[in-house]
Write a protein that holds these residues in place. Sequence first.
Motif, PDB file in Angstrom:
ATOM      1  N   GLN A 191      52.192  -6.029  27.759  1.00 37.90           N
ATOM      2  CA  GLN A 191      53.273  -5.135  27.332  1.00 37.90           C
ATOM      3  C   GLN A 191      53.666  -5.412  25.886  1.00 37.90           C
ATOM      4  OE1 GLN A 191      56.056  -6.165  30.290  1.00 37.90           O
ATOM      5  NE2 GLN A 191      55.097  -4.877  31.859  1.00 37.90           N
ATOM      6  N   VAL A 192      53.777  -6.673  25.590  1.00 38.25           N
ATOM      7  CA  VAL A 192      54.147  -7.029  24.220  1.00 38.25           C
ATOM      8  C   VAL A 192      53.049  -6.624  23.250  1.00 38.25           C
ATOM      9  CG1 VAL A 192      54.805  -8.900  22.695  1.00 38.25           C
ATOM     10  CG2 VAL A 192      55.504  -8.955  25.075  1.00 38.25           C
ATOM     11  N   MET A 193      51.834  -6.800  23.693  1.00 40.57           N
ATOM     12  CA  MET A 193      50.728  -6.404  22.811  1.00 40.57           C
ATOM     13  C   MET A 193      50.771  -4.921  22.534  1.00 40.57           C
ATOM     14  SD  MET A 193      47.383  -8.422  23.985  1.00 40.57           S
ATOM     15  CE  MET A 193      47.559  -9.905  24.913  1.00 40.57           C
ATOM     16  N   TRP A 194      51.156  -4.162  23.530  1.00 43.81           N
ATOM     17  CA  TRP A 194      51.245  -2.717  23.339  1.00 43.81           C
ATOM     18  C   TRP A 194      52.277  -2.381  22.286  1.00 43.81           C
ATOM     19  CZ3 TRP A 194      55.029   0.981  24.198  1.00 43.81           C
ATOM     20  CH2 TRP A 194      54.580   2.304  24.228  1.00 43.81           C
ATOM     21  N   VAL A 195      53.376  -3.067  22.348  1.00 43.67           N
ATOM     22  CA  VAL A 195      54.416  -2.817  21.355  1.00 43.67           C
ATOM     23  C   VAL A 195      53.944  -3.254  19.976  1.00 43.67           C
ATOM     24  CG1 VAL A 195      56.758  -3.357  20.663  1.00 43.67           C
ATOM     25  CG2 VAL A 195      56.211  -3.111  23.071  1.00 43.67           C
ATOM     26  N   LEU A 196      53.350  -4.422  19.931  1.00 40.35           N
ATOM     27  CA  LEU A 196      52.855  -4.919  18.649  1.00 40.35           C
ATOM     28  C   LEU A 196      51.832  -3.967  18.058  1.00 40.35           C
ATOM     29  CD1 LEU A 196      52.400  -8.734  19.276  1.00 40.35           C
ATOM     30  CD2 LEU A 196      53.795  -7.687  17.525  1.00 40.35           C
ATOM     31  N   ASN A 197      51.084  -3.360  18.948  1.00 40.74           N
ATOM     32  CA  ASN A 197      50.077  -2.416  18.492  1.00 40.74           C
ATOM     33  C   ASN A 197      50.718  -1.257  17.741  1.00 40.74           C
ATOM     34  OD1 ASN A 197      47.496  -1.481  18.254  1.00 40.74           O
ATOM     35  ND2 ASN A 197      47.526  -0.403  20.199  1.00 40.74           N
ATOM     36  N   ASN A 198      51.900  -0.878  18.188  1.00 43.49           N
ATOM     37  CA  ASN A 198      52.578   0.207  17.508  1.00 43.49           C
ATOM     38  C   ASN A 198      53.206  -0.224  16.195  1.00 43.49           C
ATOM     39  OD1 ASN A 198      52.466   2.668  19.168  1.00 43.49           O
ATOM     40  ND2 ASN A 198      53.294   1.303  20.725  1.00 43.49           N
ATOM     41  N   VAL A 199      53.474  -1.474  16.108  1.00 45.58           N
ATOM     42  CA  VAL A 199      54.131  -1.964  14.906  1.00 45.58           C
ATOM     43  C   VAL A 199      53.125  -2.331  13.826  1.00 45.58           C
ATOM     44  CG1 VAL A 199      55.523  -3.852  14.014  1.00 45.58           C
ATOM     45  CG2 VAL A 199      56.085  -2.849  16.211  1.00 45.58           C
ATOM     46  N   ALA A 200      52.061  -2.921  14.281  1.00 39.34           N
ATOM     47  CA  ALA A 200      51.121  -3.503  13.320  1.00 39.34           C
ATOM     48  C   ALA A 200      50.362  -2.423  12.569  1.00 39.34           C
ATOM     49  CB  ALA A 200      50.136  -4.397  14.070  1.00 39.34           C
ATOM     50  N   SER A 201      50.043  -2.749  11.359  1.00 38.33           N
ATOM     51  CA  SER A 201      49.265  -1.806  10.562  1.00 38.33           C
ATOM     52  C   SER A 201      48.590  -2.584   9.458  1.00 38.33           C
ATOM     53  CB  SER A 201      50.189  -0.750   9.971  1.00 38.33           C
ATOM     54  OG  SER A 201      49.565  -0.162   8.847  1.00 38.33           O
ATOM     55  N   ALA A 202      47.307  -2.332   9.309  1.00 36.41           N
ATOM     56  CA  ALA A 202      46.581  -3.101   8.303  1.00 36.41           C
ATOM     57  C   ALA A 202      46.887  -2.648   6.895  1.00 36.41           C
ATOM     58  CB  ALA A 202      45.076  -3.010   8.564  1.00 36.41           C
ATOM     59  N   VAL A 203      47.587  -1.535   6.750  1.00 34.33           N
ATOM     60  CA  VAL A 203      47.891  -1.058   5.406  1.00 34.33           C
ATOM     61  C   VAL A 203      49.384  -0.923   5.186  1.00 34.33           C
ATOM     62  CG1 VAL A 203      45.716   0.109   5.020  1.00 34.33           C
ATOM     63  CG2 VAL A 203      47.548   1.314   6.176  1.00 34.33           C
ATOM     64  N   GLY A 204      50.144  -1.563   6.005  1.00 29.35           N
ATOM     65  CA  GLY A 204      51.593  -1.454   5.856  1.00 29.35           C
ATOM     66  C   GLY A 204      52.147  -2.541   4.961  1.00 29.35           C
ATOM     67  N   ASP A 205      53.332  -2.961   5.263  1.00 30.21           N
ATOM     68  CA  ASP A 205      53.947  -4.020   4.468  1.00 30.21           C
ATOM     69  C   ASP A 205      53.427  -5.372   4.982  1.00 30.21           C
ATOM     70  OD1 ASP A 205      57.232  -4.016   6.071  1.00 30.21           O
ATOM     71  OD2 ASP A 205      55.346  -4.872   6.707  1.00 30.21           O
ATOM     72  N   PRO A 206      53.742  -6.444   4.294  1.00 30.64           N
ATOM     73  CA  PRO A 206      53.148  -7.731   4.682  1.00 30.64           C
ATOM     74  C   PRO A 206      53.343  -8.099   6.145  1.00 30.64           C
ATOM     75  CG  PRO A 206      54.253  -7.961   2.591  1.00 30.64           C
ATOM     76  CD  PRO A 206      54.518  -6.569   3.041  1.00 30.64           C
ATOM     77  N   ASN A 207      54.534  -7.820   6.673  1.00 32.85           N
ATOM     78  CA  ASN A 207      54.752  -8.171   8.075  1.00 32.85           C
ATOM     79  C   ASN A 207      53.846  -7.378   8.997  1.00 32.85           C
ATOM     80  OD1 ASN A 207      56.833 -10.164   8.001  1.00 32.85           O
ATOM     81  ND2 ASN A 207      58.207  -8.574   7.290  1.00 32.85           N
ATOM     82  N   GLN A 208      53.680  -6.112   8.684  1.00 28.44           N
ATOM     83  CA  GLN A 208      52.823  -5.285   9.522  1.00 28.44           C
ATOM     84  C   GLN A 208      51.374  -5.729   9.421  1.00 28.44           C
ATOM     85  OE1 GLN A 208      54.279  -1.510   7.744  1.00 28.44           O
ATOM     86  NE2 GLN A 208      54.295  -0.788   9.846  1.00 28.44           N
ATOM     87  N   ARG A 209      50.960  -6.048   8.232  1.00 31.11           N
ATOM     88  CA  ARG A 209      49.573  -6.455   8.053  1.00 31.11           C
ATOM     89  C   ARG A 209      49.308  -7.758   8.789  1.00 31.11           C
ATOM     90  NH1 ARG A 209      48.498  -3.681   2.437  1.00 31.11           N
ATOM     91  NH2 ARG A 209      46.510  -4.731   2.293  1.00 31.11           N
ATOM     92  N   LEU A 210      50.255  -8.655   8.631  1.00 29.14           N
ATOM     93  CA  LEU A 210      50.109  -9.940   9.304  1.00 29.14           C
ATOM     94  C   LEU A 210      50.091  -9.728  10.808  1.00 29.14           C
ATOM     95  CD1 LEU A 210      49.857 -12.846   8.605  1.00 29.14           C
ATOM     96  CD2 LEU A 210      52.325 -13.018   8.438  1.00 29.14           C
ATOM     97  N   ALA A 211      51.003  -8.871  11.278  1.00 29.35           N
ATOM     98  CA  ALA A 211      51.068  -8.620  12.719  1.00 29.35           C
ATOM     99  C   ALA A 211      49.754  -8.050  13.228  1.00 29.35           C
ATOM    100  CB  ALA A 211      52.222  -7.655  13.026  1.00 29.35           C
TER     101      ALA A 211
END
Lengths: 464, 460
Positions: free
Chosen positions: B68-88
Motif C-alpha cells: 500500500q505504501v509503495m502504491w502511494v510512493l509510486n504516485n509521489v515519486a518522479s524521476a524528473v521532479g524535485d529532489p525529494n521526488q527523484r530520490l523517492a
Amino acid sequence: MNDSTASGDVSSGNQATPPPKSIAKKKRNLPGMPDPDAEVIALSPKTLMATNRFVCEVCKKGFQRDQNLQLHRRGHNLPWKLRQRSSKDVKKRVYVCPEPSCVHHEPSRALGDLTGIKKHFCRKHGEKKWKCDKCSKKYAVQSDWKAHSKICGTKEYKCDCGTLFNRKDSFITHRAFCDALAEETSRPASVSPPSPPSPALSPPPPLPLPSEHEDSTQTDVVSLALPDNNNHVTEILESAKPDSTSGRVLEETPLMTNLTSGSSSNGSSSSNVFATLFASSTSSGSFQSQSAGFSNLFQAIACPDPMPATAPSSSSEPVALGLAVNQGSSIFGTAGQDHVQYPPAPPPSLSATALLQKAAQMGAAASNTSLLRGLGIVSSSSSPSVSHDGASLASGLGLGLACDSGSGLKELMLGTPSIFGPKQTTLDLLGLGMAATGGSTSGLSVLMNGGLDVGRDFGGQDIR
Amino acid sequence: MKADVRGKNPSPTISSMQNPSLFTNSRSSISGAVLTGCLSSLDGACIEKLLLHCGSALESNDVTLAQQVMWVLNNVASAVGDPNQRLASYFLRALVSRASRVCPATMSFKAAGIPHRRLMSVTELAGYVDLIPWHRFGFCASNNAILDAVRGFRKIHILDLSITHCMQWPTLIDALGKEPECPPVELRISVLSWRPPTPPLLNIPIEKVGQRLVNFARYRDVPFEFNVIKVGGPVEEEETVVSSSFYDFLLSQLNATIVKVNVDEALVVNIQNWLRYLPDEETSLSDSSCDGIMSYRDSFLELVGRLSPCLVTVVDEDCDLGAQSGLASRIVSCFNYMWIPFDAFETFLPKDSPQRIEYESDIGHKIENIVGYEGAQRIERLESEGRLCRRMAAAGFMSVPFGEETVKEVKALLDEHASGWGMKKDEEGMLVLTWKGHNAVYAGAWVPYAPAFHQNNLLV
C-alpha cells in the motif's frame, strides 16, 4: 551521531536548538535554516527591490544599509538620546520571500538577514539587469555581477584538446587523462606489470565492445546481468550474440516501442533481456505474439504516465518492470552456467499468454497466485517455494513470510491498472478476475477508490 | 532541507475514502484523513515517513501495508521532479525489487531493474569527479596531508584503495612536479586488481589508467611507477556476490611482500570510499591474530597497521548504514543522507542535465543495494565519522590533524564551488564537507602507534 529520524534537522548542531547565550561570536545560520526564535518578517517586493530603504530623519537622505545611515546620523550632532538606537531592536529577525511559489516563502525556510533576502529576491525573482561583457552571463544583483567579472576570463586553463576549465585541479585531472597528452608523449615502457596478466583476469577484448558497439541489445544484456567481473562479460557476450538479431526484431515490434523508448533506457534493456530469453527457446514466428502478450502485461503493471523517450524518465515503468527483470536476471544468477537458456519448464512454442494461463492454473492450486510464479520462472530454480502453498506468495516475494489474506504484490499490480485504465484481458489471463479473491476484494476496491490514509499512523502504533 | 512539492496534482481518481471500514487490516487503524490533502502538501518529511512505514512493514512482514505504501510512493515519486521526488523514485525502485525478489540468496545486486550502468571514458570520469566537490574534497585533503607527511622522504609508495580509478593522483603528481627539489621525489602507486562493483564504472582497465598516469608524470618530470597488485576476482567465476572467502583471500594477500613494502620508501595507504565495502559484521575469524570478535574491516585495518605506513588517509561518506542497522532505520538514514547530493544538484544543474541524471542514478544504484539487499549482498555499508574514529583507535591508530595549509587549500577549493558547500573541522582533526550544514563526506588521517605495537606481526 547521526540523528536520522529527526527529519530535516540533521545539521552541525546550530539549527534545532537556539545558540547558547555565552557564545561571543555571532553564529551565522546557514541559508534556509533559520533560528527558530527569530521574528519572521515579510517585506513587500517593492521594498526588497528598493535601494534606499533607510532614510535619515534629519535630511531625508536615503541609504541602502542601516549602518551607513547610523554613520551618517552621527554627523548631524544629535543629542544623546536621539543618537541611540531603540533598544527593543535587539530581537533577531528573519525574512521570508514574498513570492508564494518560492521555497523561502515558508517561515521555516526564512533567510537570516535583510541583505540576504534582498539578494535572493532579486536573483531568483527579479530581472537580470547586469550583464558580463566578456561572456554572456547575466545577473540581477550587482555584487554578483562584480564578483563574476573579476574572475571571468582571468583564470582559465585550456587543455590541448580544446576544453576550457576555470579550476586548476579539474584542469590538471583532465589533462592527465586526456587523449591529447597521450598522443603528445611517446608510448611509455615504464609500467611495471607484476606478472603477465592471466587470461582469467586480464581485460578481454570484448570488454570495450559494449561501449563501442552500436547494438544496444548486447550492451544492455551485459550490463544488466553482470558484476564487474570480466569473465562474465566474455561469457555473456558470446552467448548473447546469436540473439542479437531477435533482439532487433523485438525493437521493431510496434507494440514494444513504448517500452523500448530511448536507446539505453531501462525499459528497453529489460524487455530485450526477455526477448533474448524467449528467443533462445522460440521461433521468431511466434515472436510477435509473445511480445504482444508481454507488452500487454507490462502495460498492465507499469505505471500510467508514459514518460517521454528519455532514459531516466522511464523510472515509473521500471518500478514494475523491475519485477519482471528480476526474474530474467534470476536466471542469470541462479541458473549458473545457463546464462541465456530459458528454464526448461515451458515448451518452446508456448506464447506469453499461454504461460500466464498456465501460471493461473498452477496458482489456483495454491492459495494465491503471484505474478512472479505465474511467469513460470520460479518453478525452474526454486522448487521449495512451489511446494509450500501457504508460503508461496511469501517466498515469491522473497520475504520468507507466511502469507495472509492473499493480498500482496499482485494487488499492487492489479490495483494500479484498475485505476489507470484496466486491461480486462490481462486480468483474466492471470486467472484472477475481480471476484476471484474474496478476501482481498475489499482491499482492492479501496485501492481503486484511492482511499488510503498516509499521513496518520499506519499500524495504529507509532513506529518511530 | 526538504523542498515542498507544491502544486502537484494528485491523480484525479484519488478522492476521499469511500469505505474506510473495508480497509481492515489487523495492524492498521487508519483514520479518516484524506490522501489528497497529504499529497498536495507532500514534502520530504512526508516521504520520509512513507519510507519508514514501508521499511517497518517489510521488516515486520506486513506485505499488505508495504504494498500500500509503495502504491502511494509510486504516485509521489518522479524521476524528473524535485529532489525529494527523484530520490523517492530510486527508493521505490529499490523497495519494489526487494519485495519482489524470488531467490534472495543467490541474486546479484546488479540484476535488479536499475538503469544500464554506462561505462565512462576516462575523461568523462575526470569531469564526473569534479562536478561537485564530493570527491574532490577528499582528494584535496588527502593529497595535502600526504605531501605533509612524506616531506623529506626521497621515495613515496602509495597503496591506493578507492573507487574513483586514480582520479585523485594527477593533482598530487602535479604538486610533486612543482617541488624545486633535485633530485625529484620518486612516486610509486599501487592499486588492487579488484575493485568493489559499484559506480562510477570505467570502460578501460586500471592498467590503461595507470599508463596514462605514467605519461602524465613523465610530462611533469616526476619519476613514477604504477603497479597493479593481483588479488584475483571472486573465487568462483559464477559468484557475482563477493563472499567471505574472497575477503579472507584478500586479507591474506595484503602483506608486506605482495604490496612490496620497501624500507626506504614512505608508505601511504589511501582509502577513499573503499572501507565501506569491507564487511563490518563481527564474526570470530579463525586466523585473527588477536582473541575476540573482529570484523573484516577491523582485520583489514590491523593489517594496514602492520605494514607500518607513515600515513593512512581515509575518506568516506558520513552516514551509518552498517551491519547493525535494521531495514527501517537504514531506509530513513539513507534517505536523509542521500538528499544531500540530490539537493546539491538541484541547485546548479538543470532537471534534465545528463550529468546530473547519471550521478543521481549512480546514487540510485547505491540505494538499490542499501535498501534492497541484506547480508553479504549488501556491500554498501557506510560508516559515520565518529564510528570510524573509534574503529581506527581500536585498530591501533592515532589521528593526525590536518595542517593549516591543508585546511586553507580545502577552503579555497570549496570557495570555487557553489555557495552551499562548507567545511568544518572537528576536535579529532578530521575535516568534514558539509552541504547547507549537513555532513556529507569526512576525511581523516592516521598513523599507527609505535611500530612496537605491531612488532610481533611484522612482515608476515
